[in-house]
Scaffold this active site. Structure first.
Site, PDB file in Angstrom:
ATOM      1  N   ASP A 196       0.859  -1.188   0.000  1.00  0.00           N
ATOM      2  CA  ASP A 196       0.000   0.000   0.000  1.00  0.00           C
ATOM      3  C   ASP A 196       0.896   1.239   0.000  1.00  0.00           C
ATOM      4  O   ASP A 196       1.760   1.390   0.854  1.00  0.00           O
ATOM      5  CB  ASP A 196      -0.890  -0.037   1.251  1.00  0.00           C
ATOM      6  CG  ASP A 196      -1.951   1.050   1.251  1.00  0.00           C
ATOM      7  OD1 ASP A 196      -3.096   0.752   1.604  1.00  0.00           O
ATOM      8  OD2 ASP A 196      -1.640   2.210   0.909  1.00  0.00           O
TER       9      ASP A 196
ATOM     10  N   ASP B 148      -3.818   2.233  -5.280  1.00  0.00           N
ATOM     11  CA  ASP B 148      -2.514   2.240  -4.610  1.00  0.00           C
ATOM     12  C   ASP B 148      -2.242   1.014  -3.739  1.00  0.00           C
ATOM     13  O   ASP B 148      -1.312   1.014  -2.954  1.00  0.00           O
ATOM     14  CB  ASP B 148      -2.328   3.530  -3.792  1.00  0.00           C
ATOM     15  CG  ASP B 148      -2.868   3.425  -2.386  1.00  0.00           C
ATOM     16  OD1 ASP B 148      -3.920   2.784  -2.201  1.00  0.00           O
ATOM     17  OD2 ASP B 148      -2.226   3.979  -1.471  1.00  0.00           O
ATOM     18  N   GLU B 149      -3.053  -0.034  -3.873  1.00  0.00           N
ATOM     19  CA  GLU B 149      -2.752  -1.221  -3.068  1.00  0.00           C
ATOM     20  C   GLU B 149      -3.073  -2.511  -3.811  1.00  0.00           C
ATOM     21  O   GLU B 149      -3.960  -2.549  -4.661  1.00  0.00           O
ATOM     22  CB  GLU B 149      -3.483  -1.178  -1.730  1.00  0.00           C
ATOM     23  CG  GLU B 149      -4.978  -1.056  -1.842  1.00  0.00           C
ATOM     24  CD  GLU B 149      -5.671  -1.088  -0.491  1.00  0.00           C
ATOM     25  OE1 GLU B 149      -5.315  -1.926   0.353  1.00  0.00           O
ATOM     26  OE2 GLU B 149      -6.586  -0.275  -0.296  1.00  0.00           O
TER      27      GLU B 149
HETATM   28  P1  TTP Z   1      -5.282   5.007   0.980  1.00  0.00           P
HETATM   29  O1  TTP Z   1      -4.244   3.978   0.691  1.00  0.00           O
HETATM   30  O2  TTP Z   1      -6.430   4.632   1.842  1.00  0.00           O
HETATM   31  O3  TTP Z   1      -4.618   6.284   1.656  1.00  0.00           O
HETATM   32  P2  TTP Z   1      -3.218   6.949   1.386  1.00  0.00           P
HETATM   33  O4  TTP Z   1      -2.388   6.181   0.422  1.00  0.00           O
HETATM   34  O5  TTP Z   1      -3.448   8.381   0.994  1.00  0.00           O
HETATM   35  O6  TTP Z   1      -2.568   6.971   2.824  1.00  0.00           O
HETATM   36  P3  TTP Z   1      -1.930   5.743   3.641  1.00  0.00           P
HETATM   37  O7  TTP Z   1      -0.489   6.084   3.814  1.00  0.00           O
HETATM   38  O8  TTP Z   1      -2.662   5.724   4.929  1.00  0.00           O
HETATM   39  O9  TTP Z   1      -2.130   4.515   2.804  1.00  0.00           O
HETATM   40  O10 TTP Z   1      -5.891   5.554  -0.379  1.00  0.00           O
HETATM   41  C1  TTP Z   1      -5.108   5.700  -1.563  1.00  0.00           C
HETATM   42  C2  TTP Z   1      -5.517   6.938  -2.325  1.00  0.00           C
HETATM   43  O11 TTP Z   1      -6.907   6.878  -2.651  1.00  0.00           O
HETATM   44  C3  TTP Z   1      -5.338   8.213  -1.553  1.00  0.00           C
HETATM   45  O12 TTP Z   1      -4.025   8.755  -1.690  1.00  0.00           O
HETATM   46  C4  TTP Z   1      -6.391   9.107  -2.132  1.00  0.00           C
HETATM   47  C5  TTP Z   1      -7.484   8.176  -2.558  1.00  0.00           C
HETATM   48  N1  TTP Z   1      -8.602   8.214  -1.589  1.00  0.00           N
HETATM   49  C6  TTP Z   1      -9.647   9.092  -1.776  1.00  0.00           C
HETATM   50  O13 TTP Z   1      -9.663   9.809  -2.761  1.00  0.00           O
HETATM   51  N2  TTP Z   1     -10.663   9.127  -0.856  1.00  0.00           N
HETATM   52  C7  TTP Z   1     -10.669   8.354   0.275  1.00  0.00           C
HETATM   53  O14 TTP Z   1     -11.598   8.433   1.097  1.00  0.00           O
HETATM   54  C8  TTP Z   1      -9.565   7.464   0.481  1.00  0.00           C
HETATM   55  C9  TTP Z   1      -9.500   6.595   1.714  1.00  0.00           C
HETATM   56  C10 TTP Z   1      -8.563   7.426  -0.470  1.00  0.00           C
HETATM   57 MG    MG Z   2      -2.178   4.097   0.623  1.00  0.00          MG
END
Ligand code: TTP
Ligand code: MG
Length: 364
Positions: A8, A102-103
């Site tokens: 992720d 992103d995961e």
């Molecule tokens: P995530 O992997 O949930 O968050 P992140 O990568 O920003 O942070 P983390 O380090 O905690 O993993 O989500 C990936 C991307 O998806 C995030 O950068 C933006 C998008 N996203 C949204 O647009 N709305 C949301 O509610 C979430 C959770 C994510």
């Molecule tokens: Mg993320």
């Protein structure tokens, strides 16, 4: 035993923005629109210190952090980076199951590099991601999906955590129930009211008890609490859109009838979005005219299309207006769809009790 990695990216959209624009590095930034209805897509770690979170209204984020820099969403760029990261995954395995932009899960039990320890594969992948994109990712390594996913979150950012089968039950025992897959805020509340707060509490309940209180999903929680999750990593593509359409018995020209049909499509779409847990930023109206020519109009929002028929309708009506202004002929079919998928929503895991030390735990 299977060897599964969950990767992720860290603060994904925000990290891409800070990477591409060095002037933003070290600053509290939030990626998202800046209109009254906009929400935060994601925030940099600097902004998270002020409590700024994904899905929060931008106005609230600004109140929490006075120096917040709001950066517009560049979805095409994030997709490009996501593709680069997937290239790296493919250097190790074809068994890749993306969960969002992103995961992804990777089954590396057998991998192209012939590396024995999945942890070493994860280290290589993290290194390559950093070399080629300048970004950090967090990795979780375990023998099943749900533990690998929780593990990737355990030491974010730039984290690496292995949950070996021999420590899995201890690891699970200390987890708050919120972290179990499928436990949303409502289920968590129910569990709390039944005195279940941690994995250990969950494990103390019998299958019979779990089924009685949580129906069929009770079995899943029961199994997770015991470290059982046999779901395979299924090589698949991220769902790109969710939609519905309707071919009418008679071609329709009357605007009032079209509005009624549009409302029914919006209702149908609400149900489908909800069922698929799909978050997407673009709404598209497709129209097939009586002569079978097709036109489609899209509108990209600065937040995911809400799972709400009225909100969908409010976005769809202007699309119909524009279409009809251009060509007002009888319509044979209309369709509504949402595309441009977003990351999956999930909770805030900053409150982990750090009783488990990934550095001294055995590796897979
Ligand atoms: P995530 O992997 O949930 O968050 P992140 O990568 O920003 O942070 P983390 O380090 O905690 O993993 O989500 C990936 C991307 O998806 C995030 O950068 C933006 C998008 N996203 C949204 O647009 N709305 C949301 O509610 C979430 C959770 C994510
Ligand atoms: Mg993320």
């Amino acid at each position: 035993m299977r060897k599964i990695i969950h990767i992720d990216m860290d603060a994904f959209f925000a990290s891409v923005e800070q990477h591409d624009n060095p002037g933003l590095r070290g600053l509290p930034i939030a990626v998202g629109g800046d209109s009254p209805r906009s929400v935060v897509c994601t925030a940099s770690y600097e902004a998270r210190r002020f409590g700024v979170r994904s899905a929060m209204p931008m106005s609230r984020a600004r109140r929490l952090c006075r120096d917040l820099v709001v950066v517009p969403v560049r979805f095409a760029r994030y997709k490009e980076v996501s593709a680069q990261v997937h290239e790296i995954f493919r250097e190790y395995t074809d068994l890749i199951e993306p969960l969002s932009i992103d995961e992804a899960f990777l089954d590396v039990t057998v991998n192209r590099a012939g590396i024995t320890l999945a942890r070493d594969v994860a280290i290589e992948i993290k290194r390559k991601i950093f070399e080629r994109t300048g970004l950090t990712a967090s990795a979780g390594v375990s023998y099943c999906k749900f533990l690998a996913k929780i593990a990737s979150d355990y030491r974010k950012p730039d984290g690496l955590c292995t949950v070996h089968p021999s420590v899995a039950l201890d690891f699970i025992a200390q987890l708050p129930v919120e972290d179990f897959w499928g436990v949303g805020p409502k289920t968590a509340e129910r569990m709390h009211s039944l005195g279940i707060h941690t994995g250990a509490d969950l494990r103390s309940k019998s299958l019979h008890w779990m089924l009685a209180h949580f129906g069929k999903t009770g079995r899943i929680y029961h199994d997770f609490a015991r470290g059982i999750d046999d779901r395979p990593v299924v090589a698949s593509r991220v769902r790109k859109s969710v939609g519905c359409e309707e071919t009418y018995e008679y071609d329709i020209a009357d605007r009032r009838l079209l509005d009624i049909e549009l409302r029914s499509l919006a209702q149908d779409l609400e149900t489908r979005l909800e069922r698929a847990s799909f978050e997407g930023m673009t709404l598209t109206l497709k129209i097939k005219y009586a002569d079978f020519t097709i036109s489609s109009r899209s509108h990209t929002l600065d937040h995911p299309v809400e799972h709400d028929a009225s909100a969908i309708l409010a976005e769809a009506i202007p699309l119909l207006d524009v279409s009809l202004a251009q060509r007002s002929e009888p319509i044979r079919l209309m369709g509504l769809s949402v595309s441009n998928p977003m990351g999956l929503t999930r909770g805030d895991h900053s409150s982990y009790p750090r009783v488990f030390d990934p550095d001294t735990a055995p590796y897979i």
